[in-house]
Design an enzyme around this catalytic site. Structure first.
Site, PDB file in Angstrom:
ATOM      1  N   GLY A  31       0.780  -1.008  -0.477  1.00 11.41           N
ATOM      2  CA  GLY A  31       0.121  -0.137   0.699  1.00 11.41           C
ATOM      3  C   GLY A  31       0.680   1.147  -0.095  1.00 11.41           C
ATOM      4  O   GLY A  31       2.182   1.206   1.004  1.00 11.41           O
ATOM      5  N   ASN A 111      -5.558  -5.099   8.438  1.00  9.49           N
ATOM      6  CA  ASN A 111      -5.646  -4.994   6.675  1.00  9.49           C
ATOM      7  C   ASN A 111      -6.575  -6.087   6.154  1.00  9.49           C
ATOM      8  O   ASN A 111      -6.650  -7.383   6.599  1.00  9.49           O
ATOM      9  CB  ASN A 111      -4.694  -6.183   6.154  1.00  9.49           C
ATOM     10  N   GLY A 112      -7.849  -5.881   5.076  1.00 14.66           N
ATOM     11  CA  GLY A 112      -8.554  -6.454   5.112  1.00 14.66           C
ATOM     12  C   GLY A 112      -9.890  -5.976   4.772  1.00 14.66           C
ATOM     13  O   GLY A 112      -9.667  -5.225   5.039  1.00 14.66           O
ATOM     14  N   THR A 331       6.119  -7.961 -10.505  1.00 14.59           N
ATOM     15  CA  THR A 331       6.034  -9.211  -9.965  1.00 14.59           C
ATOM     16  C   THR A 331       5.745 -10.934 -11.225  1.00 14.59           C
ATOM     17  O   THR A 331       5.647 -11.969 -10.684  1.00 14.59           O
ATOM     18  CB  THR A 331       3.792  -8.762  -9.627  1.00 14.59           C
ATOM     19  N   ASP A 393       1.927 -11.508 -17.603  1.00 13.54           N
ATOM     20  CA  ASP A 393       1.377 -10.549 -16.513  1.00 13.54           C
ATOM     21  C   ASP A 393       0.950 -10.802 -15.654  1.00 13.54           C
ATOM     22  O   ASP A 393       0.545 -12.079 -15.493  1.00 13.54           O
ATOM     23  CB  ASP A 393       0.441  -9.688 -17.464  1.00 13.54           C
ATOM     24  N   ASP A 394       0.914 -10.936 -14.903  1.00 12.57           N
ATOM     25  CA  ASP A 394      -0.081 -11.619 -13.103  1.00 12.57           C
ATOM     26  C   ASP A 394      -1.227 -11.365 -13.515  1.00 12.57           C
ATOM     27  O   ASP A 394      -2.225 -12.664 -13.689  1.00 12.57           O
ATOM     28  CB  ASP A 394       0.563 -10.672 -12.269  1.00 12.57           C
TER      29      ASP A 394
END
Ligand SMILES: *[C@@H]1O[C@H](CO)[C@@H](O)[C@H](O)[C@H]1NC(C)=O
Ligand SMILES: *[C@@H]1O[C@H](CO)[C@@H](O)[C@H](O)[C@H]1NC(C)=O
Ligand SMILES: *[C@@H]1O[C@H](CO)[C@@H](O)[C@H](O)[C@H]1NC(C)=O
Ligand SMILES: *[C@@H]1O[C@H](CO)[C@@H](O)[C@H](O)[C@H]1NC(C)=O
Length: 526
Positions: A31, A111-112, A331, A393-394
Site C-alpha cells: 500500500g 488489513n482486510g 511481479t 503479466d500477473d
C-alpha cells in the site's frame, strides 16, 4: 490490501520506531496511499504513558520526509499500517491506526475488509457510540473495545472485595482472548488485526478463514540478556529485514499476545476455523521472498510458470511458436522466466521499468492509468522487432494496461503478440480488501479469452486455470486445501452477510465463529 506490523521490544527503555519505519518500508508494496504509526511504552508509570501517533498520506518516506516526525514516536511498543486505496475515504481522516480510550488505551490497525461493517456501525450507533469515520477499522476497534469492557465489568462484579475499584480487574490475557472470541463472532470478512493495548503489549488476530496473511517472529534483545523482542507482520519479509526469526503464521481464528518479559501466548478464538488464504496474494500482492502459510511465494511462482508452459503447449495449435518470452515487470518475472525455460524458449527483458513510480493498479482513474503505463515502462525495441512475442503479466483486470502493452509491443515491431495471464480470468468483485469492486469494468467478466484478445488487440490470450494456480500453492503445502478465490470463481467464503452465514451453517457447511463455548488451547511458549 494493506500492510501491518507490530513490534514489542523487551527493553522498556528501548524505542521501536526504527523497526516500525524500516519494516513498513519493506511492506510498502502492500500500500502506497497512506501510512500511520502509533507507539507507547510498557515500562513507565502506566498513568503517565501517552500514545504517540504519526500519520500521513503517501509512502512511508514521504510521511517521514521531516525526520523529526520519527522522534515523536517514543516507546518500546508500537503498531503501523500502510494503506492501499479502498472503498473508504482516501484523505488523512481515515488513516489507521485508530484509537479508543476505553476500557483501556487501545490502538488498532488492520488489513482486510469487514463485509458487515454497515450492520456493526448501526449496532454501535444505537448504543450511542460515535464513529468519526466511515472506516470499517474504526467499527472493528469499537466492537472489540465494547467486548473487552463488558468482560472487565463482568469480572469486576464477580471479584468479591474489590467491587467498585476498576483497577482491581487487570486487562489479563483471558479478558483479551475472550474479547477476540466475541469480536470474531460479530465481524464477518477478511481481517488481520494488530492492537496496541495500553500497559499490556500487542494483541494480534487473524479472521477464522485466514484470508489475509499474518506471521510472527522473535529476535534476541540487543540490550537484555535472555530476553526477546517480538514482532507481528503481514509478510515474513518484514521480519527478515529487521532480524527477527519467523516463528510461524498466525493460524486462522487465532490470537497472539505479545508482552514484555513473557513468552508469546496464543489461543484459538474461533470454534471451527477453516483455512482459505487469498490465492491472489501468491500471484500478485506478496513479495516473492515472503513465506506465507508455509509456502515460499517465489517457489509457487516458478510452478505457475511451469503450469502455464504446459497449457501453452497444449493449446498453441498451429499458431507460430513464440520466439521470445517477455515479462511485464515486476511481479510476473519469476513466472515468465520459468515458463520460458519449460517452453524451451528464450526469456528476455523487453520492458524496462522506471522504478520511481508506483504501480499503475494503484493510481486512481482510468486515464491516469493509461498514461501511467508509458511513464512506467518502455520497450527495448530489438527484443520485439520481427518476432512472435509472448508477454506474461500477473493478471488482466480491466484490460486497459494490457491493451497498452500490446500496442507498445507492436510499435516496437513485434510480428505476433501473445498475452498470457498468470491468474485466471478476474470476473468478480473482491470484498476482502482488494479494490476490485465492480464487475462492469472487469474485461473478462463477460468475455471469453478470445473476446479479451479482441479487446486488448492481441493475437492470442491465454489465462492460467484456477485449478492449476491453486495446485501451485497446494503442492508446496498440502495442508492448504482450499483458497479464497472469489475474484475468479464468484464464491465468497464468508457469505455476504450474517443471515446467509447463519443459513449456510444450518445447511451443515463449516462456520467459523459459531456461538458455542470454545475449548481452551493451551498457551504455547515460543
Ligand atoms: C478503487 O477502484 C475504483 C475503480 O476501479 C477507482 O475508481 C477508485 O479510485 C479506486 N479507489 C481508490 C481510492 O483509488
Ligand atoms: C473526525 O473527522 C474529522 C473529519 O472527517 C477530522 O477532521 C477530525 O480530526 C476527526 N476527529 C478525530 C477526533 O479524529
Ligand atoms: C468491503 O465490504 C463491503 C461490503 O461487502 C463492500 O461493499 C466493499 O466493496 C468492500 N471493500 C473492499 C475494498 O473489499
Ligand atoms: C460486457 O458488459 C459491458 C458492461 O456491462 C458491456 O458494455 C459490454 O458490451 C459487454 N460485452 C460483451 C462481450 O458482452
Amino acid at each position: 490490501m494493506c500492510g501491518i506490523l507490530a513490534t514489542l521490544l523487551a527493553d522498556g527503555d528501548g524505542h521501536c520506531v526504527g523497526d516500525l519505519v524500516d519494516g513498513m518500508t519493506v511492506l510498502q508494496h502492500r500500500g502506497q496511499d497512506a501510512a500511520g504509526f502509533t507507539t507507547a511504552s510498557t515500562s513507565q508509570d502506566w498513568e503517565k504513558v501517552t500514545f504517540k501517533t504519526v500519520k500521513g498520506t503517501g509512502m512511508v518516506r514521504e510521511v517521514f520526509a521531516d525526520p523529526k516526525r520519527a522522534q515523536e514516536l517514543l516507546g518500546n511498543v508500537g503498531i503501523a499500517h500502510v494503506r492501499y486505496p479502498t472503498a473508504g475515504g482516501s484523505g488523512l481522516d481515515d488513516v489507521q491506526p485508530f484509537y479508543a480510550n476505553f476500557p483501556c488505551g487501545l490502538a488498532l490497525a488492520h488489513n482486510g475488509n469487514l463485509t458487515n461493517s454497515e450492520r456493526l456501525r448501526k449496532e454501535l450507533v444505537s448504543r450511542h457510540r460515535h464513529l468519526n469515520t466511515t472506516s470499517d477499522s474504526e467499527a472493528l476497534l469499537n466492537v472489540f473495545a465494547e467486548h473487552l469492557a463488558a468482560n472487565l465489568e463482568a469480572r469486576r462484579r464477580g471479584s468479591v472485595g474489590h467491587a467498585g475499584d476498576p483497577l482491581s480487574t487487570p486487562v489479563s490475557p483471558d479478558t483479551l482472548f475472550d474479547a477476540v472470541e466475541r469480536t470474531m463472532r460479530r465481524c464477518v470478512g477478511g481481517y488481520a488485526v494488530v492492537v496496541l493495548v495500553h500497559n499490556v503489549g500487542v494483541l494480534a488476530f487473524r479472521d477464522p478463514w485466514g484470508i489475509r496473511p499474518m506471521v510472527f517472529g522473535e529476535r534476541k534483545s540487543r540490550t537484555l540478556e535472555n530476553e526477546y523482542d517480538r514482532a507481528v507482520a503481514s509478510e515474513s519479509v518484514a521480519l527478515d529485514t529487521l532480524g527477527y526469526k519467523l516463528c510461524r503464521d498466525v493460524a486462522p481464528g487465532e490470537a497472539v499476545l505479545l508482552r514484555p518479559g513473557f513468552p508469546v501466548l496464543t489461543q484459538r478464538c474461533a470454534e471451527r476455523p477453516v483455512h482459505r488464504p487469498c490465492i491472489f496474494e501468491y500471484v500478485y500482492f506478496a513479495r516473492p521472498d515472503s513465506t506465507m502459510d508455509g509456502v515460499c511465494v517465489y517457489a509457487a511462482q516458478l510452478k505457475m510458470g511451469e503450469k502455464l508452459a504446459a497449457k501453452i503447449k497444449r493449446q498453441l495449435g498451429d499458431r507460430p511458436k513464440p520466439d521470445v518470452v517477455i515479462a511485464v515487470p515486476d511481479t510476473s518475472r519469476p513466472i515468465a522466466l520459468q515458463c520460458a525455460y519449460s517452453l524451451d524458449s528464450v526469456y528476455r527483458e523487453g520492458f524496462i521499468k522506471n522504478r520511481y513510480i508506483g504501480r499503475t493498479f494503484i493510481m486512481p482513474g482510468q486515464d491516469m492509468r493509461r498514461k501511467g503505463v508509458r511513464m512506467k515502462l518502455n520497450t527495448i525495441k530489438s527484443e520485439f522487432a520481427g518476432r512472435t512475442v509472448l508477454l506474461i503479466d500477473d493478471s488482466i483486470v480491466r484490460g486497459t494496461t494490457s491493451r497498452e502493452l500490446v500496442l507498445m509491443a507492436r510499435e516496437a515491431g513485434a510480428k505476433n503478440v501473445y498475452f498470457v495471464s498468470a491468474s485466471p480470468e478476474v470476473r468478480y468483485p473482491n470484498v476482502y480488501g482488494i479494490n476490485i469492486s465492480t464487475h462492469n469494468e472487469l474485461v473478462a467478466h463477460n468475455r471469453s479469452a478470445d473476446e479479451v484478445a479482441t479487446f486488448i488487440k492481441a493475437d492470442w490470450v491465454l489465462f492460467q486455470d484456477l485449478e492449476d494456480l491453486e495446485d501451485c500453492v497446494r503442492e508446496l503445502n498440502p495442508a492448504l486445501k482450499e483458497f479464497e478465490n472469489s475474484v475468479f470463481s464468484g464464491c465468497y467464503v464468508t457469505c455476504d452477510d450474517e443471515e446467509s452465514v447463519a443459513t449456510s451453517s444450518e445447511q451443515g457447511s463449516p462456520r467459523p465463529g459459531a456461538k458455542t463455548p470454545l475449548s481452551r488451547v493451551s498457551p504455547e511458549a515460543s
